[in-house]
Design a protein around this motif. Structure first.
Motif, short mmCIF file in Angstrom:
data_model
loop_
_atom_site.label_atom_id
_atom_site.label_comp_id
_atom_site.label_asym_id
_atom_site.label_seq_id
_atom_site.Cartn_x
_atom_site.Cartn_y
_atom_site.Cartn_z
N ASN A 33 -34.76 -27.55 89.15
CA ASN A 33 -34.46 -27.66 90.58
C ASN A 33 -33.48 -26.55 90.97
OD1 ASN A 33 -33.44 -28.48 93.17
ND2 ASN A 33 -34.25 -30.51 92.76
N PRO A 34 -33.80 -25.71 91.94
CA PRO A 34 -32.90 -24.59 92.28
C PRO A 34 -31.52 -25.04 92.75
CG PRO A 34 -35.09 -24.26 93.23
CD PRO A 34 -35.05 -25.65 92.72
N LYS A 35 -31.46 -26.18 93.43
CA LYS A 35 -30.15 -26.64 93.92
C LYS A 35 -29.25 -27.04 92.77
CE LYS A 35 -29.88 -29.25 97.50
NZ LYS A 35 -30.06 -30.37 98.45
N TRP A 36 -29.81 -27.65 91.74
CA TRP A 36 -29.00 -28.03 90.59
C TRP A 36 -28.50 -26.79 89.85
CZ3 TRP A 36 -32.70 -32.29 88.33
CH2 TRP A 36 -32.85 -33.30 89.28
N LYS A 37 -29.35 -25.79 89.78
CA LYS A 37 -28.93 -24.54 89.14
C LYS A 37 -27.79 -23.89 89.89
CE LYS A 37 -30.80 -20.10 87.55
NZ LYS A 37 -32.03 -19.26 87.48
N LEU A 38 -27.87 -23.90 91.24
CA LEU A 38 -26.79 -23.34 92.05
C LEU A 38 -25.51 -24.15 91.88
CD1 LEU A 38 -25.84 -21.35 94.22
CD2 LEU A 38 -26.71 -22.95 95.94
N LEU A 39 -25.62 -25.47 91.81
CA LEU A 39 -24.46 -26.31 91.59
C LEU A 39 -23.78 -25.99 90.27
CD1 LEU A 39 -22.63 -28.74 92.31
CD2 LEU A 39 -24.38 -30.22 91.27
N HIS A 40 -24.57 -25.81 89.25
CA HIS A 40 -24.00 -25.46 87.93
C HIS A 40 -23.28 -24.12 88.00
CE1 HIS A 40 -24.03 -24.13 83.69
NE2 HIS A 40 -23.90 -25.43 83.43
N GLN A 41 -23.81 -23.17 88.72
CA GLN A 41 -23.15 -21.87 88.85
C GLN A 41 -21.81 -22.00 89.58
OE1 GLN A 41 -25.96 -19.29 90.75
NE2 GLN A 41 -27.35 -19.21 88.98
N VAL A 42 -21.79 -22.82 90.65
CA VAL A 42 -20.55 -23.00 91.41
C VAL A 42 -19.49 -23.67 90.55
CG1 VAL A 42 -19.54 -24.15 93.40
CG2 VAL A 42 -21.73 -23.01 93.63
N GLU A 75 -14.53 -23.44 87.27
CA GLU A 75 -13.89 -23.62 85.96
C GLU A 75 -13.29 -22.32 85.46
OE1 GLU A 75 -15.01 -25.37 81.50
OE2 GLU A 75 -16.57 -25.08 83.04
N ASN A 76 -14.00 -21.22 85.65
CA ASN A 76 -13.48 -19.93 85.19
C ASN A 76 -12.23 -19.52 85.96
OD1 ASN A 76 -15.59 -19.74 83.33
ND2 ASN A 76 -16.91 -18.63 84.77
N LYS A 77 -12.25 -19.73 87.28
CA LYS A 77 -11.07 -19.38 88.08
C LYS A 77 -9.88 -20.24 87.69
CE LYS A 77 -13.38 -17.55 92.18
NZ LYS A 77 -13.59 -17.69 93.64
#
Length: 630
Positions: free
Chosen positions: A551-560, A565-567
C-alpha cells in the motif's frame, strides 16, 4: 430587557433610597436574569458598556461631592480573589466584563449566591469554550452539539467528576441551595424543615446515582483514563457495568452505593424493567452519541421510563423543597427533584439527515434546549487559534494498478448512473458533476438517494439495485486506499458472489470495466508464469509468483516515521543524552526522551493493518496474509 434594566438603574438615581427589601429583590432579579439569559443579553450589554461605564463614574463623582449615604453608592470590594458587588445595578455590567475579557478568577456575590459552578471547580481542565458549554448544559438540560475532535469526551468526563464529588461538586451546591431554603422558611414550618434536613443527611451518606449510556467500549476506557489523568481519586472513578458484573442482585448493591456507572443500554433497560434500578433513585442520565437516538431506540425507551416515573415520584416531595412557585426554584433543586438528562453529539452532519431529525431527537430525549458549538464560534475560534498546528500535507502517488482500478470503478459508476437516468426522468442530473475526483471525495450516492426518497416506492427493483450498487462502488474507492491488496481482492469477490445469488444481480458486474477490475486486482497479488514445454512435458503447469503489492500510503508513513526517528537521534546525540531503548525498567522521563508519535487512522481495521505493518514489517505481514489466503 437587559438594556432597560441598565438604563433605568443608571438614569434614575432616586430609586437608590428604596428600602433594603426592594434592593435585595432587585439584586436577585438582575442576577437571575443574567444567569438564565446571559447568552441572549451579551450582545445588547456590550453595546451599552461604554455608556453605562460613563454613567457609573458620573454617579460615583456626584455621590462623593454631595456626601450622600454610602448605601446609595456602588462599593466594589475585592476579598480573597473574589469580587463582591454590593449595589445590584452594576452586577450585569461586571458580569459582561467578566465574560468579555474571559476573567475566570472572580465571582459575583449577593444575598442570593449565583455563580458559575465550573469556575470555582479546579479538578477539571477544560478549554474556555468547553467550560462555557458545561455551564450552559449544567444550568438547563439539553442536547449539546459540537464539531468532531473538539473534546466532547472531556466534557462528559467533567460532568462525571463534578457530579460524583460530594465535597466540592454538585452535591455541595445542592447543600447550599437547601440551606437557603431553610433560611427562607418560617420558624413555625417544622415539618418542611425536618424533611429538608433529612434530605441533607441523605446527601452526605452517598453520592448521586448517575448512568452514562451510549459510549462504545474504547470510549469508556478513554473516559476513565482522562479522569485518572486529572488526578481523580479511585473511589470517585466511574464503574463499568457489563455482562460480567454479576447478577441483578449484585448490581442492585452497586446502585445503592451511588456513583457514576458506565453501562450499556441493554443492561440498563433490563435493570429498569426488573426493578433492579429504581427510576426514583436515579439522579440523572448522560447520553453520548445522541445522533443515534430515535423513538424506537432502546435509549429512548430508557429515558421515557426514567422521566415519567421520576416525575411521578417527585410529586410526593414537591411541596417539601420549594417555598414558592416552580419558576422561582433554582436549576439545581429542579435537577434533584425531577432528575436531569444531558445529551452530547459530535456528529452534526448526522443531525441534518432526514426530515426534522433534531426535533425528533429532542422529543426522544425529553429536553427542550439545543446548544450548538461550531468551530467558527468566537470562543471556539479564539481557543483553537492560540495553538494552531503546523500542517505539512504529503501527497502520495498511487501505483499504476491502483490507478487502473480507480478508472474502472469510475466507469462502473458511469454505467449505473446512465441506467438510472433511463429509468428515472424526474431528477435534475445537471447538479451532479461525476468526475473521478468527485466520485472519490463526495458522497454522490447519498445525493442521488435523497432525490429518490419521495418516489422510492414507485421505483422498480432493478432501479433500487442500481442505487445500492452506487453505494458499494463508492465504498470501493475508499477501501482501495485503506486495505491491502489481499483484503481488497477478498472484498470484491464477496460482492461478486452476493450479486450472483441475488434476484436482481448488479448490472456493473457484467460490464467490461468489472472484468478489468478483477483482472488488475488479482495482478496486484500474484501472477502465473507458465513453463516452457518440453518433449517429456508438453503442457507444463504454471508457477504462481506472489507479487503482494504494498500500500503506497503505508510506505509513505514508514518513510515519515523513519525521518522523525533519524532527526530525533541526531538531536539526542547533539544534546549528549543517551537513552536505552531496550531497558524494560526505563522510567517515564526516559520514555519521553525517546519521543512519542501519534498516528491517527480512520477505523479499527485500518489500525490493525498499520500496527501490523509497522511492527512486523511489510514482508512478514504480507506473507502471513498470503498464507492465510491460500
Amino acid at each position: 430587557l437587559g438594556l432597560s434594566l441598565v438604563n433605568d438603574t443608571t438614569n434614575d438615581t432616586s430609586n437608590d433610597t428604596s428600602n433594603d427589601t426592594d434592593d435585595v429583590s432587585n439584586r436577585k432579579r438582575a442576577l437571575l436574569l443574567y444567569q438564565s439569559n446571559h447568552h441572549l443579553l451579551i450582545q445588547q450589554l456590550e453595546q451599552c458598556l461604554q455608556n453605562a461605564t460613563r454613567q457609573y463614574h458620573t454617579h460615583l463623582t456626584a455621590n462623593t461631592n454631595t456626601n450622600t449615604n454610602t448605601n446609595t453608592t456602588s462599593d466594589i470590594r475585592t476579598e480573597s480573589n473574589e469580587c463582591q458587588i454590593v449595589n445590584w445595578k452594576f452586577a450585569l455590567l461586571i458580569a459582561t466584563l467578566m465574560r468579555h475579557y474571559h476573567i475566570n478568577t472572580i465571582f459575583m456575590k449577593s444575598t442570593s449566591t449565583s455563580t458559575s459552578p465550573l469556575l470555582q471547580y479546579e479538578h477539571t481542565k477544560l478549554p474556555s469554550y468547553l467550560a462555557n458549554a458545561f455551564q450552559d448544559l449544567y444550568q438547563e438540560d439539553g442536547l449539546l452539539v459540537c464539531g468532531r475532535g473538539m473534546g466532547v469526551l472531556h466534557l462528559i468526563a467533567s460532568f462525571c467528576r463534578f457530579y460524583v464529588d460530594v465535597e466540592e461538586g454538585h452535591v455541595a451546591l445542592l447543600q447550599d441551595e437547601l440551606e437557603e431554603e431553610l433560611k427562607e422558611l418560617e420558624r413555625n414550618q417544622h415539618s418542611k424543615r425536618e424533611k429538608i434536613m433529612k434530605i441533607q443527611r441523605q446527601l452526605k451518606i452517598k453520592p448521586p446515582l448517575i448512568f452514562v449510556i451510549g459510549l462504545q467500549d474504547y470510549e469508556r476506557s478513554c473516559l476513565i483514563s482522562i479522569l485518572e489523568r486529572w488526578g481523580t481519586p479511585t473511589n470517585l472513578l466511574p464503574q463499568e457495568v457489563t455482562n460480567e458484573s454479576g447478577q441483578g442482585k449484585d448490581r442492585s448493591v452497586l446502585y445503592a452505593r451511588g456513583g457514576i456507572f458506565l453501562i450499556t443500554s441493554r443492561i440498563l433497560i433490563v435493570d429498569l424493567l426488573t426493578h433492579v434500578a429504581s427510576p426514583k433513585d436515579i439522579d440523572g442520565i448522560l447520553v453520548a452519541h445522541a445522533e443515534k437516538i430515535s423513538n424506537e431506540s432502546t435509549e429512548a425507551f430508557i429515558l421515557r421510563i426514567y422521566r415519567t416515573q421520576k416525575r411521578f415520584a417527585s410529586d410526593m416531595i414537591n411541596t417539601t423543597l420549594s417555598s414558592g412557585a416552580v419558576q422561582q426554584e433554582s436549576s439545581i433543586i429542579q435537577s434533584y427533584k425531577y432528575g436531569f438528562v444531558k445529551a452530547f453529539s459530535d456528529k452534526p452532519d448526522a443531525l441534518v439527515q432526514g426530515y426534522s431529525k433534531i426535533e425528533k431527537i429532542l422529543k426522544a430525549l425529553f429536553v427542550r434546549k439545543l446548544y450548538l458549538y461550531p468551530r467558527f464560534q468566537a470562543s471556539v475560534a479564539d481557543e483553537l487559534g492560540r495553538h494552531s498546528p503546523i500542517v505539512e500535507e504529503l501527497h502520495q502517488i498511487l501505483s499504476p494498478n491502483m490507478k487502473v482500478i480507480q478508472i474502472t470503478i469510475a466507469a462502473a459508476v458511469t454505467t449505473c448512473i446512465r441506467e438510472i437516468k433511463k429509468a428515472v426522468t424526474f431528477i435534475d442530473w445537471t447538479k451532479f458533476d461525476l468526475t473521478l475526483e468527485n466520485c472519490v471525495t463526495t458522497n454522490f450516492d447519498l445525493k442521488i438517494s435523497h432525490q429518490l426518497d419521495s418516489d422510492w416506492h414507485r421505483l422498480k427493483p432493478s432501479t433500487k439495485q442500481l442505487v445500492n450498487d452506487l453505494r458499494h462502488l463508492r465504498q470501493l474507492f475508499h477501501y482501495l486506499l485503506q486495505y491491502d491488496c489481499i483484503a481488497f481482492w477478498r472484498l470484491i469477490n464477496n460482492i461478486k458472489r452476493m450479486g450472483a445469488k441475488s434476484r436482481n444481480p448488479s448490472l456493473w458486474l457484467l460490464t467490461p470495466a468489472a472484468d478489468r477490475l478483477f483482472k488488475v486486482a488479482k495482478e496486484r497479488i500474484y501472477k502465473i508464469v507458465s513453463g516452457k514445454p518440453t518433449k517429456d512435458n508438453p503442457n507444463p503447469v504454471g508457477n504462481i509468483i506472489p507479487i503482494l503489492e504494498e500500500n503506497p500510503k503505508w510506505k509513505l508513513l514508514h518513510q515519515v516515521l523513519s525521518e522523525i526517528e533519524n532527526k530525533h537521534e541526531q538531536r539526542r546525540k547533539l544534546s549528549g543524552t543517551k537513552v536505552r531503548s531496550d531497558d524494560e525498567n526505563s522510567n517515564i522521563d526516559d520514555a519521553i526522551d525517546e519521543g512519542r508519535v501519534l498516528v491517527m487512522v480512520k477505523d479499527e481495521k485500518t489500525l490493525e493493518n498499520v500496527k501490523s505493518y509497522l511492527l512486523d514489517g511489510k514482508e512478514k505481514m504480507m506473507k502471513e496474509r498470503w498464507v492465510r489466503y491460500l
